[in-house]
Scaffold this motif. Structure first.
Motif, PDB file in Angstrom:
ATOM      1  N   VAL A  48       0.835  -1.206   0.000  1.00 59.14           N
ATOM      2  CA  VAL A  48       0.000   0.000   0.000  1.00 59.14           C
ATOM      3  C   VAL A  48       0.866   1.250   0.000  1.00 59.14           C
ATOM      4  CG1 VAL A  48      -1.678   1.318   1.345  1.00 59.14           C
ATOM      5  CG2 VAL A  48      -1.963  -1.152   1.076  1.00 59.14           C
ATOM      6  N   ARG A  55       3.529   1.753  -1.459  1.00 58.27           N
ATOM      7  CA  ARG A  55       4.179   1.962  -2.753  1.00 58.27           C
ATOM      8  C   ARG A  55       3.193   2.093  -3.903  1.00 58.27           C
ATOM      9  NH1 ARG A  55       7.392  -0.738   0.639  1.00 58.27           N
ATOM     10  NH2 ARG A  55       9.621  -0.232   0.609  1.00 58.27           N
ATOM     11  N   LEU A  56       1.920   2.240  -3.602  1.00 59.91           N
ATOM     12  CA  LEU A  56       0.934   2.471  -4.657  1.00 59.91           C
ATOM     13  C   LEU A  56       1.171   3.824  -5.315  1.00 59.91           C
ATOM     14  CD1 LEU A  56      -2.327   1.287  -2.847  1.00 59.91           C
ATOM     15  CD2 LEU A  56      -1.168   0.109  -4.735  1.00 59.91           C
ATOM     16  N   TYR A  85      -7.838  -0.374 -11.845  1.00 60.15           N
ATOM     17  CA  TYR A  85      -6.960  -1.309 -11.143  1.00 60.15           C
ATOM     18  C   TYR A  85      -7.032  -2.674 -11.828  1.00 60.15           C
ATOM     19  CZ  TYR A  85      -5.257  -4.300  -7.306  1.00 60.15           C
ATOM     20  OH  TYR A  85      -4.569  -5.210  -6.540  1.00 60.15           O
ATOM     21  N   GLU A 143      -5.377  -6.732 -11.714  1.00 63.05           N
ATOM     22  CA  GLU A 143      -4.577  -7.727 -11.002  1.00 63.05           C
ATOM     23  C   GLU A 143      -4.654  -9.048 -11.761  1.00 63.05           C
ATOM     24  OE1 GLU A 143      -3.793  -9.453  -6.493  1.00 63.05           O
ATOM     25  OE2 GLU A 143      -5.065  -7.690  -6.778  1.00 63.05           O
ATOM     26  N   LEU A 167      -4.457  -7.462  -1.836  1.00 69.55           N
ATOM     27  CA  LEU A 167      -4.296  -6.029  -2.082  1.00 69.55           C
ATOM     28  C   LEU A 167      -5.606  -5.419  -2.575  1.00 69.55           C
ATOM     29  CD1 LEU A 167      -2.537  -3.535  -2.145  1.00 69.55           C
ATOM     30  CD2 LEU A 167      -1.770  -4.189  -4.444  1.00 69.55           C
ATOM     31  N   PHE A 222      -3.357   1.112 -13.428  1.00 68.91           N
ATOM     32  CA  PHE A 222      -2.361   0.530 -12.532  1.00 68.91           C
ATOM     33  C   PHE A 222      -2.512  -0.981 -12.558  1.00 68.91           C
ATOM     34  CE2 PHE A 222      -1.643  -1.092  -8.101  1.00 68.91           C
ATOM     35  CZ  PHE A 222      -0.250  -1.039  -8.139  1.00 68.91           C
ATOM     36  N   TYR A 241      -1.044  -4.544 -10.805  1.00 64.89           N
ATOM     37  CA  TYR A 241      -0.248  -5.207  -9.778  1.00 64.89           C
ATOM     38  C   TYR A 241      -0.124  -6.681 -10.121  1.00 64.89           C
ATOM     39  CZ  TYR A 241       1.052  -7.599  -5.508  1.00 64.89           C
ATOM     40  OH  TYR A 241       1.664  -8.426  -4.598  1.00 64.89           O
ATOM     41  N   THR A 301       8.637  -1.640  -9.013  1.00 60.48           N
ATOM     42  CA  THR A 301       7.705  -0.706  -9.632  1.00 60.48           C
ATOM     43  C   THR A 301       8.335  -0.081 -10.871  1.00 60.48           C
ATOM     44  OG1 THR A 301       8.449   1.132  -8.246  1.00 60.48           O
ATOM     45  CG2 THR A 301       6.565  -0.151  -7.448  1.00 60.48           C
ATOM     46  N   PRO A 356       8.146   5.107  -6.377  1.00 64.18           N
ATOM     47  CA  PRO A 356       7.065   5.004  -5.386  1.00 64.18           C
ATOM     48  C   PRO A 356       7.143   6.113  -4.342  1.00 64.18           C
ATOM     49  CG  PRO A 356       8.757   3.384  -4.944  1.00 64.18           C
ATOM     50  CD  PRO A 356       9.152   4.053  -6.227  1.00 64.18           C
TER      51      PRO A 356
END
Length: 308
Positions: free
Chosen positions: A59, A61-62, A69, A71, A79, A213, A215, A304, A308
């Protein structure tokens, strides 16, 4: 709270056995389950390599802002469930068909799923476990999801592993009173998933846009030559790690922010060296190991494509 009724029957796009063999996947790390916080959506599956123990590091480093979003290794979704309140649109995908069917069941018909789980809980015993484990031809997605969750909560360490035929083959675990149903958490997860698309396919077929974004929490690169990683016919080896790195670079060039987690090994560091990537070392507790000396903390990398 109210839940969304099933809008239409959940269906599979191909015969279940064929799809299971094609898409079954595993994250080759063991985990222990933590009880969900009351009233808060939390992971509803035990998942090898789940991110609860480094969630604060993730969190922190979001990116400051992002659009959608994504994933593509959904796993337990730690997350996503941690930050879902700040997400307006999400896409969760995984190449494990059982898992994605279960996500969809939680999202679209949690009451039917809970009823099936309550039936499993009433009948639970060693013989019943192996009877359910042998049910490889279920077609109704609610039955598939309930079987997945029942086995997940009662099998050894929540491990997901299939044999060469694509059949789940983990033995029963030693639990006095396994929490099979988790009604409150399933309903909270249902609400959280209303603004998420849930799909099953390979990680590099997702289509995020600039400003989104992504992840990625892939199966970790093994930290030793003796690490056992091939739980399915679809192994995530060095070529797949390189493929993921290349896909991350492609996303970065398209203006998409990327964060990845992986083990701290020479291979992973070599793949992500250079000006594009920012590497941070974090310590993650490792509590599950057959040898007491293998427990403690291990270094992991959070990578990343942005500062971040």
């Amino acid at each position: 709270m109210t839940t969304q009724p099933r809008e239409e029957p959940l269906t599979l796009d191909m015969p279940f056995r064929e799809a299971l063999e094609r898409f079954a996947s595993v994250n080759p790390r063991l985990t222990e389950e933590e009880a969900p916080e009351s009233g808060k959506a939390s992971h509803f599956v035990k998942w090898a390599g789940g991110k609860r123990r480094i969630i604060d590091e993730l969190v922190a480093r979001l990116p400051g802002t992002f659009h959608r979003y994504w994933e593509p290794f959904a796993g337990g979704g730690a997350l996503f469930f941690e930050i879902h309140g700040r997400i307006t649109s999400a896409v969760l995908t995984d190449s494990n068909l059982d898992l994605m069917v279960t996500y969809n069941a939680v999202k679209r018909d949690p009451q039917a799923l809970i009823a099936k789980l309550e039936d499993h809980a009433r009948k639970h015993s060693e013989s019943y476990y192996y009877k359910v484990r042998g049910q490889f031809d279920l077609q109704d997605p609610i039955d598939v999801a309930a079987r997945f969750l029942y086995l997940n909560k009662t099998c050894y360490n929540g491990l997901y592993r299939v044999n060469k035929k694509g059949e789940f083959n983990v033995p029963i675990g030693s639990y006095t009173n396994p929490e099979i149903v988790q009604r409150e958490n399933i309903l909270a997860c249902c609400a959280a998933l209303q603004h998420a698309q849930v799909e099953y396919h390979e990680f590099d077929t997702i289509t995020p846009a600039s400003g989104d974004f992504v992840y990625c929490d892939p199966p970790y690169h093994p930290v030793s030559a003796t690490s056992f990683t091939k739980y399915t016919k679809l192994e995530f080896g060095e070529k797949e790690q390189e493929r993921l790195r290349d896909f991350g670079l492609q996303l970065h060039r398209q203006g998409i922010m990327v964060m990845l987690s992986n083990s701290d090994t020479p291979l992973i560091r070599s793949l992500y060296r250079g000006g594009t990537w920012h590497l941070a070392t974090v310590q993650a507790p490792r509590n599950v190991n057959c040898k007491p000396g293998g427990r403690g903390v291990v270094n992991e990398l959070i990578i990343t494509s942005y500062s971040p």
